[in-house]
Design a protein around this motif. Structure first.
Motif, short mmCIF file in Angstrom:
data_model
loop_
_atom_site.label_atom_id
_atom_site.label_comp_id
_atom_site.label_asym_id
_atom_site.label_seq_id
_atom_site.Cartn_x
_atom_site.Cartn_y
_atom_site.Cartn_z
N VAL A 311 0.84 -1.20 0.00
CA VAL A 311 0.00 0.00 0.00
C VAL A 311 0.88 1.25 0.00
CG1 VAL A 311 -1.61 1.38 1.37
CG2 VAL A 311 -2.00 -1.08 1.08
N VAL A 312 1.94 1.23 0.81
CA VAL A 312 2.86 2.37 0.86
C VAL A 312 3.58 2.52 -0.47
CG1 VAL A 312 4.80 3.41 2.09
CG2 VAL A 312 3.19 1.96 3.33
N VAL A 313 4.04 1.40 -1.03
CA VAL A 313 4.74 1.44 -2.31
C VAL A 313 3.84 2.00 -3.40
CG1 VAL A 313 5.85 0.04 -4.10
CG2 VAL A 313 6.23 -0.51 -1.69
N VAL A 314 2.60 1.53 -3.45
CA VAL A 314 1.65 1.99 -4.47
C VAL A 314 1.32 3.46 -4.28
CG1 VAL A 314 -0.71 1.73 -5.31
CG2 VAL A 314 0.68 -0.30 -4.87
N ALA A 315 1.17 3.88 -3.03
CA ALA A 315 0.86 5.30 -2.76
C ALA A 315 1.94 6.21 -3.31
CB ALA A 315 0.68 5.51 -1.27
N PHE A 316 3.21 5.85 -3.10
CA PHE A 316 4.31 6.65 -3.64
C PHE A 316 4.35 6.56 -5.16
CE2 PHE A 316 6.07 7.04 0.64
CZ PHE A 316 6.66 8.30 0.59
N ALA A 317 4.04 5.38 -5.70
CA ALA A 317 4.04 5.23 -7.16
C ALA A 317 2.98 6.13 -7.78
CB ALA A 317 3.80 3.77 -7.53
N ILE A 318 1.81 6.16 -7.17
CA ILE A 318 0.74 7.04 -7.67
C ILE A 318 1.16 8.50 -7.57
CG2 ILE A 318 -1.60 7.87 -7.19
CD1 ILE A 318 -2.29 5.00 -6.31
N ALA A 319 1.91 8.83 -6.51
CA ALA A 319 2.39 10.22 -6.34
C ALA A 319 3.51 10.55 -7.32
CB ALA A 319 2.87 10.42 -4.91
N GLY A 320 4.08 9.52 -7.97
CA GLY A 320 5.08 9.79 -9.01
C GLY A 320 6.47 9.28 -8.72
N PHE A 321 6.66 8.55 -7.59
CA PHE A 321 8.00 8.04 -7.28
C PHE A 321 7.97 6.53 -7.22
CE2 PHE A 321 11.17 6.47 -4.26
CZ PHE A 321 12.33 6.98 -4.82
N TRP A 322 8.78 5.88 -8.07
CA TRP A 322 8.90 4.44 -8.10
C TRP A 322 10.19 4.05 -7.39
CZ3 TRP A 322 6.26 0.35 -8.00
CH2 TRP A 322 6.73 -0.89 -8.44
N TRP A 323 10.07 3.27 -6.33
CA TRP A 323 11.20 2.96 -5.46
C TRP A 323 12.39 2.39 -6.23
CZ3 TRP A 323 14.29 -1.04 -3.77
CH2 TRP A 323 14.94 -0.88 -2.54
N PHE A 324 12.15 1.48 -7.15
CA PHE A 324 13.25 0.82 -7.87
C PHE A 324 13.99 1.79 -8.79
CE2 PHE A 324 10.54 -2.70 -6.59
CZ PHE A 324 11.48 -3.57 -6.06
N ASP A 325 13.28 2.77 -9.33
CA ASP A 325 13.96 3.80 -10.12
C ASP A 325 14.91 4.60 -9.22
OD1 ASP A 325 12.65 3.07 -12.41
OD2 ASP A 325 11.14 4.68 -12.30
N GLY A 326 14.41 4.96 -8.06
CA GLY A 326 15.24 5.71 -7.13
C GLY A 326 16.46 4.92 -6.71
N TYR A 327 16.28 3.64 -6.42
CA TYR A 327 17.39 2.79 -5.99
C TYR A 327 18.45 2.68 -7.08
CZ TYR A 327 19.99 -1.29 -4.39
OH TYR A 327 20.99 -2.14 -4.01
N THR A 328 18.02 2.55 -8.31
CA THR A 328 18.97 2.46 -9.43
C THR A 328 19.74 3.75 -9.59
OG1 THR A 328 17.53 0.89 -10.59
CG2 THR A 328 19.20 2.04 -11.91
N LEU A 329 19.04 4.87 -9.54
CA LEU A 329 19.69 6.16 -9.74
C LEU A 329 20.60 6.54 -8.57
CD1 LEU A 329 16.64 8.06 -11.25
CD2 LEU A 329 18.77 7.49 -12.44
N VAL A 330 20.23 6.13 -7.35
CA VAL A 330 21.05 6.50 -6.20
C VAL A 330 22.40 5.79 -6.24
CG1 VAL A 330 20.45 4.76 -4.44
CG2 VAL A 330 20.83 7.13 -3.77
N GLN A 331 22.46 4.61 -6.85
CA GLN A 331 23.75 3.95 -7.02
C GLN A 331 24.65 4.76 -7.96
OE1 GLN A 331 23.66 -0.46 -7.43
NE2 GLN A 331 21.44 -0.21 -7.34
#
Length: 451
Positions: A311-331
């Motif tokens: 639910v938390v993951v989906v809420a952020f995805a709907i808001a425009g942030f996809w966790w896996f994209d962030g993780y890839t870019l932060v590396q």
């Protein structure tokens, strides 16, 4: 006092690690050094006291006397008080003691330098807060601003974490709690609450007697040096309560496991949006699930927990942030910075020396007793949680995404290691606890830590 073989081996390894980590940088051994491709000034600024991030500075402050008194009182009376108090009073006392201990240690460096000003430095979240005028837009464009050397890149700590960390400080500012003092207090409250969370988890999985033995060790753990002055203290408290709730769900009855499991999932789901590395809390979650009476009970907790986290993951995805994209870019961002100049040949093991400093030799001695096959076979929760924290640290270390500053970065795992002191023989626990307190006081008085 006689020292058992297991404790002796563990402490010897810990002492050798710490000694080598402090001495090797002085030997100028090429790439086996904290920093390469650096000027003397840069080495002094970023690796003066490697493996700890700070600077040599023998000093005392307003927090010196209170810290000594808190540590001394806990060593002398901690075990007896923990044995007499009601359970609720004990958890609150452990939290209050941990909070007082952490604040006193911070105040050794002074109010501004040690507490109120720590989260206002140029790389910290509070420097970014005034630039957030549109929260939905900030979340929607968050990933696009992670990589460095582009217009409007996030500052270092904001770029290195998911948006939940920045949002927390923005929300505090919006409700009138802006500035370094309020941010520091927020981190102190959450970070010190981890002591109570560990007690709740241990009591649930191992029984109240074991939890009472744990109390003094978590109340005055050396980890407090970094809990009061870094956002990682906040992350640590959130993650610890997620694991504690999961433990309560595993041992619950009726509808309680479903509700509590869902609560654990929400908390742990929020945690991974505070810090990418907290995905490794899954290792500790597995340890908790292994303590379930049957696989059916484990599944009954796991399903609502996973769904709630999603639910938390989906809420952020709907808001425009996809966790896996962030993780890839932060590396990518990580390797654009100082990581390139921190050789793995040193930090792969010096990171572990930082952990020894953060948990204290008394807790290291306890870790020497965690590899007991009989206890592991009977699924002792304390043993499994400590082993899981060690495994999570090993994964983080081998990833090469945690080179240096691990006394702070690995706090969510280190707080569980501090509980290892409860595994020591009762007659020796006060001695080992005093070693933890002395170590914390010496480190805080001779090194001006960066966090």
């Amino acid at each position: 006092m006689s020292i058992g073989r297991k404790e002796a081996v563990a402490v010897t390894i810990g002492v050798l690690l710490v000694t080598a980590a402090f001495v090797v940088p002085q030997l100028r051994l090429g790439i086996v050094t904290p920093l390469i491709n650096s000027s003397p000034d840069r080495i002094k600024g970023l690796a003066d006291t490697a493996p700890i991030f700070g600077w040599w500075n023998a000093h005392i402050g307003w927090g010196t006397v209170p810290a000594i008194l808190i540590g001394l009182a806990t060593v002398i009376w901690g075990a007896s008080v923990a044995g007499r108090l009601s359970w609720r009073a004990l958890t609150l006392t452990a939290w209050a003691t941990s909070m007082s201990w952490a604040f006193a240690l911070a105040m050794i460096d002074g109010w501004q330098r040690g507490f109120a000003g720590r989260l206002t430095s140029e790389h910290e979240y509070l420097r970014q807060v005034p630039t957030i005028t549109d929260i939905p837009e900030a979340v929607r464009t968050f990933a696009s601003r992670i990589v460095d050397f582009q217009p409007h890149s996030w500052i270092t700590h904001v770029s290195g974490h998911p948006p939940g960390a920045l949002l927390t400080f923005v929300w505090l500012d919006r409700i009138g709690l802006g500035g370094g003092a309020w941010a520091g207090l927020w981190c102190l409250l959450f970070g010190s609450s981890a002591a109570a969370a560990v007690l709740v988890a241990v009591r649930t999985l191992n029984g109240e007697a074991t939890a009472r033995l744990v109390a003094p060790f978590v109340a005055v753990a050396p980890t407090a040096i970094w809990i009061a002055v870094s956002a990682d203290g906040y992350f640590t408290g959130v993650a610890a309560w997620g694991i504690a709730l999961l433990a309560l769900a595993v041992r619950g009855t009726g509808r309680r496991p479903v509700v509590t499991g869902a609560a654990a999932g929400l908390v742990l789901g929020w945690a991974i949006f505070l810090n990418y590395g907290l995905a490794l809390m899954a290792v500790l979650a597995v340890a908790v699930l292994m303590c379930a009476s049957s696989w059916r009970d484990a599944v009954r907790v796991l399903v609502p927990a996973v769904l709630a986290a999603l639910v938390v993951v989906v809420a952020f995805a709907i808001a425009g942030f996809w966790w896996f994209d962030g993780y890839t870019l932060v590396q990518q961002r990580y390797w654009q910075g100082i990581a390139n100049d921190r050789p793995f040949q040193y930090w792969s093991w010096a990171n572990l020396a930082s952990v020894v400093c953060a948990i204290g030799l008394g807790s290291v001695a306890g870790i020497g007793r965690v590899f007991e096959i009989a206890a592991i076979k009977r699924r002792s929760g304390l043993h499994l949680l400590i082993l899981a924290a060690l495994i999570a640290i090993l994964f983080a270390d081998l990833s090469m995404l945690s080179k240096a500053e691990t006394e702070r970065i690995w706090l969510p795992f280190e707080v569980w290691l501090t509980a290892a002191g409860a595994l020591l023989p009762a007659r020796t626990q006060r001695w080992w606890l005093s070693l933890n307190v002395i170590g914390a006081l010496l480190l805080n008085h001779f090194i001006l830590t960066n966090w």
